[in-house]
Design a protein around this motif. Structure first.
Motif, short mmCIF file in Angstrom:
data_model
loop_
_atom_site.label_atom_id
_atom_site.label_comp_id
_atom_site.label_asym_id
_atom_site.label_seq_id
_atom_site.Cartn_x
_atom_site.Cartn_y
_atom_site.Cartn_z
N MET A 194 0.85 -1.18 0.00
CA MET A 194 0.00 0.00 0.00
C MET A 194 0.89 1.24 0.00
SD MET A 194 -2.95 1.19 2.75
CE MET A 194 -3.99 -0.20 2.36
N ASN A 195 0.59 2.17 -0.89
CA ASN A 195 1.35 3.42 -0.99
C ASN A 195 2.84 3.19 -1.19
OD1 ASN A 195 -1.07 4.83 -0.55
ND2 ASN A 195 -0.77 4.84 1.66
N GLY A 196 3.17 2.19 -2.03
CA GLY A 196 4.57 1.93 -2.33
C GLY A 196 5.35 1.25 -1.23
N GLN A 197 4.65 0.71 -0.23
CA GLN A 197 5.32 0.04 0.89
C GLN A 197 4.62 -1.28 1.17
OE1 GLN A 197 5.22 2.17 4.61
NE2 GLN A 197 7.28 1.53 5.17
N LEU A 198 5.41 -2.30 1.53
CA LEU A 198 4.83 -3.59 1.85
C LEU A 198 4.04 -3.51 3.16
CD1 LEU A 198 7.76 -6.03 0.98
CD2 LEU A 198 5.82 -5.38 -0.45
N GLN A 233 -7.14 7.44 10.19
CA GLN A 233 -7.74 6.23 10.74
C GLN A 233 -8.25 5.31 9.63
OE1 GLN A 233 -6.48 6.33 13.69
NE2 GLN A 233 -8.33 5.99 14.89
N LYS A 234 -8.82 5.91 8.58
CA LYS A 234 -9.27 5.11 7.44
C LYS A 234 -8.10 4.33 6.83
CE LYS A 234 -13.17 7.91 5.81
NZ LYS A 234 -14.19 6.84 5.74
N GLN A 235 -6.97 5.02 6.65
CA GLN A 235 -5.81 4.38 6.04
C GLN A 235 -5.30 3.25 6.93
OE1 GLN A 235 -2.60 7.04 5.18
NE2 GLN A 235 -1.50 5.57 3.93
N LYS A 277 -7.62 0.19 6.54
CA LYS A 277 -7.36 -0.56 5.31
C LYS A 277 -6.07 -1.36 5.41
CE LYS A 277 -9.79 2.76 2.36
NZ LYS A 277 -9.66 3.79 1.31
N LEU A 278 -5.08 -0.75 6.06
CA LEU A 278 -3.79 -1.43 6.25
C LEU A 278 -3.97 -2.67 7.11
CD1 LEU A 278 -0.77 -0.74 5.47
CD2 LEU A 278 -0.54 0.14 7.79
#
Length: 250
Positions: free
Chosen positions: A24-28, A111-113, A116-117
């Motif tokens: 997500m967002n270029g990061q594992l 918090q939403k992000q 999802k993470l």
């Protein structure tokens, strides 16, 4: 898979042959272990947080060392059967997913992000990746999905039946007439090239066209080689077209 529970040593080392990591967002996802572990520990419980083994990613080797979190080693020792361990793991997973959904429904974008993470972190290929540690269940290669082409489809179908949902079958795209026009165009291109080549091979032998005699012999060999090259290229292109057609049918 051989597991070991020795303090300071990894439980097991894995690569990405059986499962591939989500990002997500270029990061594992697994690179956010500290954030995810603290979220679960503070808001759901230490037993739920213990599901996420601590990963140590070595990009050079293309491997991940999985460790038992230090905090989880303070939990009581459990002696669970395989069925009990699996049931307890899914109870914690369900609690973690409910908390993740609460974060996703929050008006706060951060918090939403995080929600999802966390939801992606609780994904894993199949039940074989749920292991039994001395302190309860844990997920090996959490935040991963299967590399097997059909396993994910089967899992989705099973979940759809359990939830009375319609499982959508994705059909291949229809065959476009544009592709046929391209193939016909290539066909006429090869016929035209062959006729021109044949004409060039005949011309040097046509009496009166070229006055120098030895030119007749020097033209023949390059033209034959050129003709053979065209045949080889044609065979290669035909195999590629056949392979492309086979993929479209599937």
């Amino acid at each position: 898979m051989k597991l070991q529970f020795i303090p300071g040593r990894p439980i097991v080392t894995t690569n990405f042959n059986k499962a591939k990591p989500l990002g997500m967002n270029g990061q594992l996802i697994l690179e956010n272990w500290h954030i995810l572990y603290d979220l679960l520990k503070k808001n759901v419980g230490p037993e739920c947080a213990a599901l996420l083994l601590e990963p140590q990613l070595d990009r050079g080797r293309g491997e991940v060392d999985w460790y038992l979190p230090v905090d989880s080693q303070n939990l009581p020792v459990k002696h669970l059967s395989k069925e009990e361990n699996l049931k307890e793991a899914y109870d914690y997973i369900e609690k973690g997913k409910k908390y993740a959904q609460c974060l996703i429904n929050s008006p706060d974008s951060l918090q939403k992000q995080r929600g999802k993470l966390l939801l992606d972190a609780l994904q894993f290929p199949n039940d074989e990746f749920i292991i039994a540690t001395p302190h309860g269940p844990a997920i090996l290669e959490w935040g991963h999905e299967s590399n097997q082409p059909y396993s994910k489809k089967e899992v989705l179908s099973a979940k759809g039946k359990e939830r009375n949902m319609k499982v959508m079958t994705i059909l291949p795209p229809p065959v476009s007439p544009f592709n046929n026009r391209i193939e016909n165009k290539n066909f006429w291109l090869w016929i035209t090239s062959g006729l021109i080549l044949l004409l060039l091979m005949i011309l040097p032998w046509w009496k009166g066209i070229i006055s120098i005699n030895y030119c007749r012999y020097y033209w023949l060999l390059p033209l034959v080689l050129f003709f053979l090259t065209l045949l080889v290229v044609g065979v290669i292109l035909k195999k590629q077209n056949d392979l492309h057609s086979l993929v479209n049918k599937e």
